[in-house]
Design an enzyme around this catalytic site. Sequence first.
Site, mmCIF file in Angstrom:
data_model
loop_
_atom_site.group_PDB
_atom_site.id
_atom_site.type_symbol
_atom_site.label_atom_id
_atom_site.label_comp_id
_atom_site.label_asym_id
_atom_site.label_seq_id
_atom_site.Cartn_x
_atom_site.Cartn_y
_atom_site.Cartn_z
ATOM 1 N N THR A 133 -52.402 13.164 -45.061
ATOM 2 C CA THR A 133 -51.597 14.377 -44.947
ATOM 3 C C THR A 133 -51.255 14.961 -46.317
ATOM 4 O O THR A 133 -51.214 14.231 -47.319
ATOM 5 C CB THR A 133 -50.283 14.040 -44.200
ATOM 6 O OG1 THR A 133 -49.399 15.142 -44.287
ATOM 7 C CG2 THR A 133 -49.577 12.824 -44.793
ATOM 8 N N ASP A 134 -50.952 16.254 -46.329
ATOM 9 C CA ASP A 134 -50.493 16.889 -47.575
ATOM 10 C C ASP A 134 -49.066 16.458 -47.930
ATOM 11 O O ASP A 134 -48.617 16.650 -49.066
ATOM 12 C CB ASP A 134 -50.579 18.417 -47.480
ATOM 13 C CG ASP A 134 -49.747 19.029 -46.359
ATOM 14 O OD1 ASP A 134 -49.095 18.285 -45.590
ATOM 15 O OD2 ASP A 134 -49.740 20.277 -46.248
ATOM 16 N N GLU A 135 -48.353 15.856 -46.958
ATOM 17 C CA GLU A 135 -46.936 15.517 -47.204
ATOM 18 C C GLU A 135 -46.776 14.440 -48.277
ATOM 19 O O GLU A 135 -45.684 14.265 -48.817
ATOM 20 C CB GLU A 135 -46.255 15.060 -45.908
ATOM 21 C CG GLU A 135 -46.251 16.155 -44.869
ATOM 22 C CD GLU A 135 -45.195 15.978 -43.788
ATOM 23 O OE1 GLU A 135 -44.308 15.122 -43.952
ATOM 24 O OE2 GLU A 135 -45.276 16.709 -42.795
ATOM 25 N N TYR A 159 -42.021 8.881 -43.089
ATOM 26 C CA TYR A 159 -43.401 9.149 -42.642
ATOM 27 C C TYR A 159 -44.329 9.342 -43.831
ATOM 28 O O TYR A 159 -45.360 8.667 -43.963
ATOM 29 C CB TYR A 159 -43.435 10.385 -41.728
ATOM 30 C CG TYR A 159 -44.835 10.956 -41.567
ATOM 31 C CD1 TYR A 159 -45.819 10.265 -40.870
ATOM 32 C CD2 TYR A 159 -45.185 12.186 -42.145
ATOM 33 C CE1 TYR A 159 -47.112 10.766 -40.745
ATOM 34 C CE2 TYR A 159 -46.477 12.693 -42.027
ATOM 35 C CZ TYR A 159 -47.435 11.983 -41.322
ATOM 36 O OH TYR A 159 -48.713 12.482 -41.209
ATOM 37 N N LYS A 163 -47.500 7.073 -45.222
ATOM 38 C CA LYS A 163 -48.869 7.590 -45.359
ATOM 39 C C LYS A 163 -49.335 7.442 -46.814
ATOM 40 O O LYS A 163 -50.491 7.120 -47.083
ATOM 41 C CB LYS A 163 -48.942 9.057 -44.926
ATOM 42 C CG LYS A 163 -48.797 9.306 -43.441
ATOM 43 C CD LYS A 163 -49.896 8.685 -42.594
ATOM 44 C CE LYS A 163 -51.236 9.376 -42.725
ATOM 45 N NZ LYS A 163 -52.234 8.828 -41.766
HETATM 46 P P1 NAD Z 1 -50.569 11.785 -32.985
HETATM 47 O O1 NAD Z 1 -49.219 11.194 -33.146
HETATM 48 O O2 NAD Z 1 -50.774 12.913 -32.056
HETATM 49 O O3 NAD Z 1 -51.622 10.652 -32.551
HETATM 50 C C1 NAD Z 1 -51.624 9.380 -33.125
HETATM 51 C C2 NAD Z 1 -52.479 8.480 -32.234
HETATM 52 O O4 NAD Z 1 -52.528 7.179 -32.845
HETATM 53 C C3 NAD Z 1 -51.920 8.297 -30.828
HETATM 54 O O5 NAD Z 1 -52.953 8.424 -29.881
HETATM 55 C C4 NAD Z 1 -51.360 6.890 -30.846
HETATM 56 O O6 NAD Z 1 -51.380 6.256 -29.578
HETATM 57 C C5 NAD Z 1 -52.280 6.204 -31.838
HETATM 58 N N1 NAD Z 1 -51.670 5.033 -32.483
HETATM 59 C C6 NAD Z 1 -50.419 4.928 -33.015
HETATM 60 N N2 NAD Z 1 -50.227 3.697 -33.504
HETATM 61 C C7 NAD Z 1 -51.384 3.008 -33.318
HETATM 62 C C8 NAD Z 1 -51.823 1.700 -33.629
HETATM 63 N N3 NAD Z 1 -51.003 0.829 -34.241
HETATM 64 N N4 NAD Z 1 -53.071 1.337 -33.293
HETATM 65 C C9 NAD Z 1 -53.900 2.198 -32.648
HETATM 66 N N5 NAD Z 1 -53.538 3.446 -32.315
HETATM 67 C C10 NAD Z 1 -52.303 3.853 -32.652
HETATM 68 O O7 NAD Z 1 -51.020 12.165 -34.462
HETATM 69 P P2 NAD Z 1 -51.960 13.363 -34.956
HETATM 70 O O8 NAD Z 1 -51.112 14.549 -35.195
HETATM 71 O O9 NAD Z 1 -53.134 13.442 -34.086
HETATM 72 O O10 NAD Z 1 -52.359 12.793 -36.394
HETATM 73 C C11 NAD Z 1 -53.521 11.978 -36.549
HETATM 74 C C12 NAD Z 1 -53.651 11.587 -38.006
HETATM 75 O O11 NAD Z 1 -53.748 12.752 -38.812
HETATM 76 C C13 NAD Z 1 -52.442 10.810 -38.542
HETATM 77 O O12 NAD Z 1 -52.920 9.821 -39.411
HETATM 78 C C14 NAD Z 1 -51.639 11.857 -39.304
HETATM 79 O O13 NAD Z 1 -50.918 11.274 -40.355
HETATM 80 C C15 NAD Z 1 -52.745 12.754 -39.816
HETATM 81 N N6 NAD Z 1 -52.371 14.159 -40.031
HETATM 82 C C16 NAD Z 1 -51.766 14.880 -39.049
HETATM 83 C C17 NAD Z 1 -51.489 16.235 -39.255
HETATM 84 C C18 NAD Z 1 -50.845 17.081 -38.189
HETATM 85 O O14 NAD Z 1 -50.500 18.235 -38.474
HETATM 86 N N7 NAD Z 1 -50.653 16.611 -36.988
HETATM 87 C C19 NAD Z 1 -51.829 16.824 -40.473
HETATM 88 C C20 NAD Z 1 -52.439 16.034 -41.451
HETATM 89 C C21 NAD Z 1 -52.733 14.714 -41.215
HETATM 90 O O1 DAU Z 2 -48.168 18.723 -43.283
HETATM 91 C C1 DAU Z 2 -48.850 17.860 -42.420
HETATM 92 C C2 DAU Z 2 -47.879 17.238 -41.449
HETATM 93 O O2 DAU Z 2 -47.515 18.254 -40.510
HETATM 94 C C3 DAU Z 2 -48.441 16.021 -40.734
HETATM 95 O O3 DAU Z 2 -48.715 15.024 -41.672
HETATM 96 C C4 DAU Z 2 -47.441 15.511 -39.679
HETATM 97 O O4 DAU Z 2 -48.019 14.445 -38.958
HETATM 98 C C5 DAU Z 2 -47.136 16.653 -38.731
HETATM 99 O O5 DAU Z 2 -46.186 16.241 -37.774
HETATM 100 C C6 DAU Z 2 -46.609 17.866 -39.499
HETATM 101 O O6 DAU Z 2 -45.319 17.580 -40.074
HETATM 102 P P1 DAU Z 2 -44.137 18.683 -40.080
HETATM 103 O O7 DAU Z 2 -42.859 17.984 -40.228
HETATM 104 O O8 DAU Z 2 -44.448 19.777 -41.024
HETATM 105 O O9 DAU Z 2 -44.342 19.266 -38.581
HETATM 106 P P2 DAU Z 2 -43.294 19.666 -37.443
HETATM 107 O O10 DAU Z 2 -44.057 20.365 -36.379
HETATM 108 O O11 DAU Z 2 -42.425 18.536 -37.044
HETATM 109 O O12 DAU Z 2 -42.376 20.743 -38.186
HETATM 110 C C7 DAU Z 2 -42.956 21.904 -38.761
HETATM 111 C C8 DAU Z 2 -41.832 22.662 -39.446
HETATM 112 O O13 DAU Z 2 -40.951 23.191 -38.448
HETATM 113 C C9 DAU Z 2 -40.966 21.797 -40.332
HETATM 114 O O14 DAU Z 2 -40.557 22.554 -41.471
HETATM 115 C C10 DAU Z 2 -39.754 21.452 -39.472
HETATM 116 C C11 DAU Z 2 -39.616 22.686 -38.601
HETATM 117 N N1 DAU Z 2 -39.092 22.463 -37.243
HETATM 118 C C12 DAU Z 2 -39.652 21.487 -36.490
HETATM 119 C C13 DAU Z 2 -39.187 21.240 -35.212
HETATM 120 C C14 DAU Z 2 -39.795 20.145 -34.381
HETATM 121 C C15 DAU Z 2 -38.078 23.283 -36.742
HETATM 122 O O15 DAU Z 2 -37.583 24.200 -37.441
HETATM 123 N N2 DAU Z 2 -37.617 23.046 -35.479
HETATM 124 C C16 DAU Z 2 -38.132 22.056 -34.692
HETATM 125 O O16 DAU Z 2 -37.640 21.879 -33.539
#
Ligand code: NAD
Ligand code: DAU
Length: 353
Positions: A133-135, A159, A163
């Site tokens: 992630t970019d975080e 989180y 990561k």
């Molecule tokens: P998600 O939470 O939707 O899915 C995570 C999946 O991993 C789930 O299916 C869960 O059951 C599985 N999981 C959790 N713990 C596990 C374990 N111990 N063993 C096997 N499986 C397990 O997450 P996502 O949003 O699909 O993110 C996927 C990956 O991409 C993560 O590594 C996250 O850090 C990264 N990522 C997400 C975003 C985003 O915006 N969602 C952006 C950048 C990177």
């Molecule tokens: O940047 C990549 C990341 O993006 C991933 O690594 C994470 O897995 C993914 O969950 C996401 O993280 P964020 O914290 O940015 O996503 P989220 O959707 O939780 O929140 C997006 C923005 O919106 C953040 O600034 C918090 C805000 N927010 C979120 C929720 C859930 C609100 O204002 N209200 C809300 O109810």
Amino acid sequence: MTILVTGGAGFIGSNFVLDWLAGSGEWVVNVDKLTYAGNLQNLSSLAGDERHVFVRGDIADSDLIARLLAEHQPRAVVNFAAESHVDRSIHGPEDFIQTNIVGTFRLLEAVRAYWSGLANHGREAFRFLHVSTDEVYGSLAADAPAFTESNRYKPNSPYSASKAASDHLVRAYHHTYGLPVLTTNCSNNYGPFHFPEKLIPLVIHNALAGKALPIYGDGQQIRDWLYVKDHCSAIRRVLEAGAVGATYNVGGWNEQANLDVVRLVCELLDELNPRHEGTSYASQIVYVADRPGHDHRYAIDAGKIERELGWRPQETFASGIRKTVQWYLGNQEWVANVTSGAYRDWIVQQYAS
Ligand code: NAD
Ligand code: DAU
């Protein structure tokens, strides 16, 4: 040929598996623990497709992973498995440490043992791609340049710290043992199968349910949004042509303040599914307490992956967010199953034995 994907029942992982099998004959072994975020309904269109082998399991289960690697002999492992929700990491960091750090470590150990035993060609061709992630780069000032791959790691939440730790382990396994790794650091994804605890699907769901649309703080925090299918194509491209040991930033060149995102979603809903009262869904916006330690701005410089691998996102935010709202309107049963917990009942039934 086969690849092993972890976390392939989650949001990005399931999109990746679906896109992979739509575009390639290569089999996918999908290992997922099915935490609350894992939903096999995302993959229901693959029922009966022998190219998809689903295994319920934990990446921290060394014996299971070793057995699967030995049995299926994958040419690559793509690691999506993680605890991914920042707010949950604030309330309960332990699971994040366990899966994102310990789990990645155990997975790396199992993969290292498997890779060490491969014959020459297999060893050279093998790849371990870690999805991150970019975080990990922390928060940007309003006028700071976007994150490049050489930015310092400055994670701010449990989180992002977990990561970051996993990224460092992946890097160390390359540097120390020569494991052929690739790492992608991506910005915020959105699109189909996004769990409705994250901003965009939460807002769509709450809007349609007549509930409040919660904006943390003043809503001026900035995220760089990327349509999930574009993230999947970037991962495929990095797997295909990325330089071993390299990291690639992936992003949408699309910085948006949260409040603007929520307003745009409301406008689209006003157009596609108007409220009975005739007023805008935006009237449901409510300002709530800010997220502790809330990162103000993320922005990705995705120049390296474009220069070196020729990848650019295909979707604009206007087209991607419209598709996303349409997908949620067309898949209300999926949303209802997730929000009611019915998808969990199905898992219990399926795995009772
Ligand atoms: P998600 O939470 O939707 O899915 C995570 C999946 O991993 C789930 O299916 C869960 O059951 C599985 N999981 C959790 N713990 C596990 C374990 N111990 N063993 C096997 N499986 C397990 O997450 P996502 O949003 O699909 O993110 C996927 C990956 O991409 C993560 O590594 C996250 O850090 C990264 N990522 C997400 C975003 C985003 O915006 N969602 C952006 C950048 C990177
Ligand atoms: O940047 C990549 C990341 O993006 C991933 O690594 C994470 O897995 C993914 O969950 C996401 O993280 P964020 O914290 O940015 O996503 P989220 O959707 O939780 O929140 C997006 C923005 O919106 C953040 O600034 C918090 C805000 N927010 C979120 C929720 C859930 C609100 O204002 N209200 C809300 O109810």
